[in-house]
Enzyme design. Structure first.
Site, PDB file in Angstrom:
ATOM      1  N   HIS A  12       0.834  -1.212   0.000  1.00 26.77           N
ATOM      2  CA  HIS A  12       0.000   0.000   0.000  1.00 26.77           C
ATOM      3  C   HIS A  12       0.867   1.259   0.000  1.00 26.77           C
ATOM      4  O   HIS A  12       1.788   1.377   0.797  1.00 26.77           O
ATOM      5  CB  HIS A  12      -0.876  -0.044   1.263  1.00 26.77           C
ATOM      6  CG  HIS A  12      -1.889   1.052   1.352  1.00 26.77           C
ATOM      7  ND1 HIS A  12      -2.080   1.785   2.487  1.00 26.77           N
ATOM      8  CD2 HIS A  12      -2.785   1.523   0.437  1.00 26.77           C
ATOM      9  CE1 HIS A  12      -3.056   2.659   2.288  1.00 26.77           C
ATOM     10  NE2 HIS A  12      -3.489   2.526   1.060  1.00 26.77           N
ATOM     11  N   GLU A  39       0.441  -0.565  -4.794  1.00 23.91           N
ATOM     12  CA  GLU A  39      -0.630   0.427  -4.962  1.00 23.91           C
ATOM     13  C   GLU A  39      -0.019   1.783  -4.687  1.00 23.91           C
ATOM     14  O   GLU A  39       0.811   1.930  -3.776  1.00 23.91           O
ATOM     15  CB  GLU A  39      -1.754   0.143  -3.964  1.00 23.91           C
ATOM     16  CG  GLU A  39      -2.973   1.046  -4.101  1.00 23.91           C
ATOM     17  CD  GLU A  39      -2.990   2.281  -3.202  1.00 23.91           C
ATOM     18  OE1 GLU A  39      -3.967   3.018  -3.244  1.00 23.91           O
ATOM     19  OE2 GLU A  39      -2.016   2.521  -2.455  1.00 23.91           O
ATOM     20  N   HIS A  54      -1.054  11.478  -1.907  1.00 24.48           N
ATOM     21  CA  HIS A  54      -2.321  11.080  -1.288  1.00 24.48           C
ATOM     22  C   HIS A  54      -3.157  12.275  -0.855  1.00 24.48           C
ATOM     23  O   HIS A  54      -4.380  12.289  -1.036  1.00 24.48           O
ATOM     24  CB  HIS A  54      -2.046  10.176  -0.087  1.00 24.48           C
ATOM     25  CG  HIS A  54      -3.286   9.627   0.549  1.00 24.48           C
ATOM     26  ND1 HIS A  54      -4.032  10.327   1.480  1.00 24.48           N
ATOM     27  CD2 HIS A  54      -3.938   8.440   0.377  1.00 24.48           C
ATOM     28  CE1 HIS A  54      -5.072   9.594   1.854  1.00 24.48           C
ATOM     29  NE2 HIS A  54      -5.036   8.445   1.206  1.00 24.48           N
ATOM     30  N   GLU A 115      -4.084   4.198  -8.128  1.00 23.08           N
ATOM     31  CA  GLU A 115      -5.305   4.818  -7.589  1.00 23.08           C
ATOM     32  C   GLU A 115      -5.365   6.279  -8.027  1.00 23.08           C
ATOM     33  O   GLU A 115      -4.514   7.088  -7.662  1.00 23.08           O
ATOM     34  CB  GLU A 115      -5.377   4.730  -6.065  1.00 23.08           C
ATOM     35  CG  GLU A 115      -6.742   5.257  -5.636  1.00 23.08           C
ATOM     36  CD  GLU A 115      -6.912   5.529  -4.150  1.00 23.08           C
ATOM     37  OE1 GLU A 115      -6.229   4.902  -3.325  1.00 23.08           O
ATOM     38  OE2 GLU A 115      -7.747   6.402  -3.849  1.00 23.08           O
TER      39      GLU A 115
HETATM   40  O1  G3P Z   1      -6.523   1.786  -2.986  1.00 22.26           O
HETATM   41  C1  G3P Z   1      -6.755   1.329  -1.697  1.00 22.26           C
HETATM   42  C2  G3P Z   1      -6.511   2.409  -0.685  1.00 22.26           C
HETATM   43  O2  G3P Z   1      -5.294   3.021  -0.967  1.00 22.26           O
HETATM   44  C3  G3P Z   1      -7.599   3.436  -0.636  1.00 22.26           C
HETATM   45  O3  G3P Z   1      -7.458   4.331   0.417  1.00 22.26           O
HETATM   46  O4  G3P Z   1      -6.875   6.523   1.363  1.00 22.26           O
HETATM   47  O5  G3P Z   1      -5.218   4.690   1.402  1.00 22.26           O
HETATM   48  O6  G3P Z   1      -5.779   5.805  -0.742  1.00 22.26           O
HETATM   49  P1  G3P Z   1      -6.278   5.372   0.602  1.00 22.26           P
HETATM   50 MG    MG Z   2      -4.628   4.642  -2.192  1.00 22.35          MG
END
Ligand code: G3P
Ligand code: MG
Length: 252
Positions: A12, A39, A54, A115
């Site tokens: 992540h 990701e 982010h 994302e």
């Molecule tokens: O893509 C999964 C996750 O990353 C979504 O939440 O806020 O960590 O981008 P966030």
């Molecule tokens: Mg994310």
């Protein structure tokens, strides 16, 4: 066997808790640890450059005041994105361009879950430009397997629609904190191949329903190995984790 659009475990934000999020150093760490999937979040600068970020407002991973919508790429490059992590190895990390991440991951056959994370008011443009740049690295090629293509995901239906227009051949997934009642209709309308759902809003019945409808299912962000095993037993295809140390690339 995992769904053909996913590898099983995604690091992540690049490196989870082990490296500053959404940096090249995080991607390097995931690669070094043997992760086949990462990701990361993509947002536009004020002058339309897609970068790994982010938060739309600075202050957490980039020190000081300011917003992405008001910051040009040339100025963002001068900002530090690693000092907040308080590890001298990462003290000099910068905000990378999406081009850099695509180049790094594609050269190493790391599967990308890109994302699309629009700053306020930038949904369609972010989807369009992120998908366009991804398509430059992954042009339409009927011989290419779906797992070799980056998977574009977003909480924003508008961003996904723009991505679909810009690069219709790239697979898309809809992100939700919780599956809405009309999730199947929304996935169908958007031409998505998968749903990405917060793991604590999933249970055995919801997982079964998504899988029976023929969609892929990714659960985020799963940091407890026992929970990860339950989710996989319920049919979840892929997990996104911050705990690269607990849920490693070969986790079963
Ligand atoms: O893509 C999964 C996750 O990353 C979504 O939440 O806020 O960590 O981008 P966030
Ligand atoms: Mg994310």
């Amino acid at each position: 066997m995992s769904y053909s659009y996913f590898t099983r475990i995604y690091a992540h934000r690049g490196g989870g808790t082990l490296a500053p999020e959404n940096t090249v150093q995080a991607l390097q760490l995931a690669h070094h640890m043997g992760f086949a999937g990462v990701e990361f979040d993509v947002m536009l600068t004020a002058d339309d450059e897609p970068v790994l970020m982010h938060d739309a407002e600075f202050g957490r991973t980039v020190f000081g005041a300011g917003q992405m919508n008001e910051t040009r790429w040339a100025d963002l490059q001068r900002k530090n994105a690693g000092a907040w992590f308080k590890d001298p190895r990462y003290a000099g990390a910068r905000v990378p361009h999406l081009d850099h991440a695509l180049s790094f991951c594609s050269a190493r056959n790391m599967h990308m879950n890109v994302e699309i994370k629009p700053a306020p008011g930038r949904d369609a443009r972010t989807g369009e430009l992120a998908a366009t740049l991804c398509a430059r690295y992954f042009p339409q090629d009927s011989n290419r397997a779906s797992i070799d293509l980056p998977l574009l995901s977003s909480f924003s239906a508008e961003a996904l629609a723009a991505a679909a227009l810009a690069a219709p051949h790239l697979p898309r997934a809809r992100l939700w904190r919780e599956l809405p009642p009309d999730w199947a209709a929304q996935l169908a309308v958007a031409g998505c191949v998968a749903a990405h759902v917060r793991h604590d809003h999933l249970d055995e019945a919801r997982c079964a329903a998504v899988k029976q409808a023929g969609y892929g299912l990714l659960a985020y962000t799963v940091n407890d190995p026992r929970r990860a095993r339950d989710l996989m037993a319920w049919g979840v295809d892929a997990l996104c984790t911050d705990r690269l140390d607990l849920i490693g690339p070969r986790f079963r």
